[in-house]
Write a protein that holds these residues in place. Structure first.
Motif, mmCIF file in Angstrom:
data_model
loop_
_atom_site.group_PDB
_atom_site.id
_atom_site.type_symbol
_atom_site.label_atom_id
_atom_site.label_comp_id
_atom_site.label_asym_id
_atom_site.label_seq_id
_atom_site.Cartn_x
_atom_site.Cartn_y
_atom_site.Cartn_z
ATOM 1 N N TYR A 1 45.557 43.631 43.655
ATOM 2 C CA TYR A 1 44.731 42.734 44.291
ATOM 3 C C TYR A 1 44.935 42.086 43.276
ATOM 4 O O TYR A 1 45.330 40.909 44.318
ATOM 5 C CB TYR A 1 43.325 44.085 44.406
ATOM 6 C CG TYR A 1 42.895 42.386 45.087
ATOM 7 C CD1 TYR A 1 43.199 42.654 46.613
ATOM 8 C CD2 TYR A 1 42.265 41.551 44.784
ATOM 9 C CE1 TYR A 1 42.238 41.229 47.835
ATOM 10 C CE2 TYR A 1 40.826 40.455 44.759
ATOM 11 C CZ TYR A 1 41.266 40.334 46.790
ATOM 12 O OH TYR A 1 40.817 39.754 46.877
ATOM 13 N N LYS B 1 34.923 46.062 43.186
ATOM 14 C CA LYS B 1 36.158 46.495 42.926
ATOM 15 C C LYS B 1 36.013 47.543 42.423
ATOM 16 O O LYS B 1 36.908 48.086 41.604
ATOM 17 C CB LYS B 1 35.826 45.406 42.274
ATOM 18 C CG LYS B 1 36.578 43.985 42.576
ATOM 19 C CD LYS B 1 36.972 42.861 41.533
ATOM 20 C CE LYS B 1 37.345 41.461 42.200
ATOM 21 N NZ LYS B 1 37.589 40.475 41.508
ATOM 22 N N LEU C 1 43.617 46.804 41.658
ATOM 23 C CA LEU C 1 43.133 46.237 40.989
ATOM 24 C C LEU C 1 44.170 45.017 40.585
ATOM 25 O O LEU C 1 44.328 43.609 40.948
ATOM 26 C CB LEU C 1 42.147 46.499 40.235
ATOM 27 C CG LEU C 1 41.058 45.234 39.490
ATOM 28 C CD1 LEU C 1 40.645 44.326 40.896
ATOM 29 C CD2 LEU C 1 39.537 45.078 38.722
ATOM 30 N N VAL D 1 36.004 42.983 47.552
ATOM 31 C CA VAL D 1 37.525 42.843 47.942
ATOM 32 C C VAL D 1 37.846 43.574 49.050
ATOM 33 O O VAL D 1 37.333 44.415 49.668
ATOM 34 C CB VAL D 1 38.441 43.295 46.829
ATOM 35 C CG1 VAL D 1 38.393 42.436 45.458
ATOM 36 C CG2 VAL D 1 38.557 44.841 47.173
#
Length: 445
Positions: free
Chosen positions: A426, A415, A423, A260
């Motif tokens: 996101y 991640k 998380l 990410v």
């Protein structure tokens, strides 16, 4: 509005001529140049090339006169893995292969957005944004992931550099000329009332012309190839008729969906702990969107350190030209002393530099090391650049921690390093930023 009077200007003359320091600096700068005259010894002393965490000393690559840094940085993270796992000598993946498919996909992305905005006036800001730069060399992490997932990768030997991949100015000039012409043809066709099927057929005909242009300029990329190598134990290996996609799966093997993008954008319009995307930003139609999680800079650095401590390098984006000495490879906020030399203090904060168009991400590189103090806090960072081995320490740069804090905007991490809250943030529905937002900047230096 207030005009500049002669009395005011005469006063500036008198004040300058009374300042002996200014006259000495004038002599130095006019003979030696601005930055060389203001360069400090202290920045070199503080930023040597010794690091407590140091992941690689592999030979660096060279993007030459092209804006492919984002591709080079991503492929460099892969090649370090290949060199270690398969006991290779110096090895590179083909940056030109990714470059070809990016140009092809960006052309389709542009034409699709021209079709999508055909109901807007030619002078609208979105249409003008598209036409100003139909495509360019630069890109983002999620954009390069889209290319790898669709087209795979190949060794550099299977698709070597060309004149136009190493020096892309002419290619970009004439590809953009062609795409603007295509945009006019499509908009005029739609204005005449053509149906969707007719418009798409015309777009495909235009894309065939683009594909042929790219193939003749860069070379036709392989659909399959043979991969032969001899490892450091002198064992010979030969993989016959492998496709680029299968090569990625077998030799790289990273699950790109596990990575990410983390950004630091401390502006008032982008609260921390939220995800963001950017309108009109991308290259592969139908692929993953560009998405970021915004965090404070201390957390961004913690994540980068954690990934390196696990043995994995970090793709990152920064404003490389800020207070950096290309030849020595030192990037530090005290590289040049404008305050002592010229009584000029550059003290605009990071948010202000973003808001007032003074700074944004311009270049992607790879973090391959960090020097930590006894409390685990970073002092300086080891940076693998893609400008060849004649700059820095055989191509490696060093960034002071203060410089990283001020001029780094993005990293890519796994991640599993994020907290559950991070998380979730996101993966939440991202806020869509305008196409011209500074977080839509493409790494292209």
């Amino acid at each position: 509005m207030s005009e500049l009077t002669q009395n005011f200007t005469d006063r500036l003359f008198d004040n300058y001529q009374a300042n002996l320091k200014f006259q000495a600096v004038e002599n130095a700068v006019t003979h030696n140049g601005l930055l060389k005259s203001l360069e400090t010894r202290q920045s070199a002393v503080e930023n040597d090339h010794v690091f407590s965490v140091d992941l690689t000393k592999d030979a660096v690559s060279n993007q030459k006169a092209s804006g492919r840094c984002w591709m080079f940085a991503a492929l460099n993270t892969f090649r370090h893995k290949l060199i270690t796992e398969f006991k290779l000598d110096n090895f590179e993946l083909s940056q030109a292969h990714t470059f070809f498919w990016d140009k092809y996909e960006k052309s389709n992305w542009f034409l699709e957005n021209i079709i999508a905005t055909a109901d807007q006036e030619l002078g609208s800001r979105k249409v003008k944004f598209l036409l100003d730069v139909p495509q360019q060399d630069g890109g983002q992490w999620d954009m390069v992931v889209s290319l790898f997932e669709k087209y795979g990768v190949v060794p550099k030997a299977a698709y070597p550099e060309s004149i136009s991949s190493s020096n892309s100015r002419e290619l970009n000039q004439y590809l953009n000329k062609l795409l603007r012409q295509d945009a006019q043809l499509l908009r005029e066709l739609i204005a005449q009332g053509a149906d969707q099927e007719t418009v798409q057929a015309k777009k495909e005909a235009l894309l065939e012309e683009v594909f042929n242009f790219l193939a003749m300029t860069l070379g036709l990329p392989p659909r399959s190839f043979d991969f032969a190598y001899r490892d450091k134990d002198n064992h010979y290996h030969n993989d016959k008729n492998i496709t680029p996609q299968d090569f990625y799966t077998k030799y790289v093997g990273l699950k790109l969906e596990d990575y990410v993008s983390i950004i630091n954008a401390p502006t008032a319009d982008k609260p921390y702990g939220k995800s963001y995307t950017v309108a009109l930003l991308g290259n592969v139609v139908g692929s993953r969107e560009v998405r970021y999680l915004n965090v404070d800079m201390n957390r961004l650095k913690e994540l980068a350190i954690a990934q390196m401590q696990s043995g994995e390098t970090v793709w990152f984006g920064s404003d490389v030209g800020q207070f950096s000495d290309r030849q020595s490879g030192v990037m530090a906020t005290n590289t040049y002393d404008f305050a002592a030399g010229m009584d000029i203090d550059f003290n605009q904060d990071k948010a202000g530099r973003l808001d007032y168009s003074e700074s944004l991400m311009t270049h992607a590189m790879v973090l391959t090391g960090v020097d930590l103090d006894q409390d685990g806090q970073p002092l300086k960072w080891k940076v693998e650049n893609s400008w060849g081995d004649k700059v820095g320490e055989k191509g490696y740069f060093v960034a002071s921690d203060a410089w990283m804090h001020e001029y780094t905007y993005q990293i890519v991490v796994r991640k599993d390093l994020l907290t559950q809250g991070e998380l979730a943030a996101y993966e939440a529905q991202p806020e869509v930023l305008k196409p011209w937002d500074p977080m839509g900047a493409l790494a292209s230096r």
